[in-house]
Motif scaffolding. Structure first.
Motif, short mmCIF file in Angstrom:
data_model
loop_
_atom_site.label_atom_id
_atom_site.label_comp_id
_atom_site.label_asym_id
_atom_site.label_seq_id
_atom_site.Cartn_x
_atom_site.Cartn_y
_atom_site.Cartn_z
N GLY A 191 32.41 49.34 118.39
CA GLY A 191 31.28 48.42 117.52
C GLY A 191 30.98 49.33 116.30
N GLU A 192 32.00 50.38 116.82
CA GLU A 192 32.55 51.56 114.83
C GLU A 192 33.37 51.48 114.00
N ARG A 202 29.46 43.33 113.43
CA ARG A 202 28.42 43.18 114.22
C ARG A 202 27.30 42.08 114.20
N GLN A 203 26.42 41.38 114.89
CA GLN A 203 24.67 40.93 115.07
C GLN A 203 24.54 40.90 115.96
N PHE A 204 23.49 41.96 115.94
CA PHE A 204 22.89 41.85 117.44
C PHE A 204 23.38 42.97 118.22
N HIS A 205 23.46 42.85 119.41
CA HIS A 205 24.59 42.78 120.36
C HIS A 205 26.11 42.41 120.30
N GLY A 206 26.24 41.42 119.71
CA GLY A 206 27.75 40.83 119.48
C GLY A 206 28.11 41.10 118.06
N THR A 207 29.81 40.92 118.46
CA THR A 207 30.47 41.25 117.37
C THR A 207 30.96 39.78 117.18
#
Length: 96
Positions: A13-14, A46-51
């Protein structure tokens, strides 16, 4: 997305920077050679906890990207997520 820099970007997520795909064990060397890629800069959308996806910049030169490029990539990926989110909220009639 099962291996390589893209997969690492999705998993972490980075933003992921690969300075030389020929010497980086995380890179899919065969694919990079086929495409003529030496440097990769990848950012998750990434949007909130999703990609939503991955934004990648590729270069045929090794060491093509630096810390400023990483910062720019983070900014651009945030802007892209904002634009995607706004478009998704528009009704089908509004898009015409």
């Amino acid at each position: 997305t099962d291996s390589g820099i893209s997969a690492e970007c999705l998993r972490s997520g980075e933003v992921v920077l690969c300075n030389d795909a020929h010497s980086n064990p995380r890179a899919d060397r065969a694919s990079c050679e086929r495409l003529g890629v030496r440097s990769i800069l990848a950012a998750p959308l990434r949007q909130f906890h999703g990609t939503l996806g991955i934004f990648e910049v590729l270069s045929p030169s090794p060491n093509a990207f630096d810390a400023q490029d990483v910062s720019t990539m983070q900014l651009l990926s945030s802007m892209m997520v904002t634009a995607i989110t706004r478009l998704a909220r528009l009704s089908p009639v509004s898009r015409q």
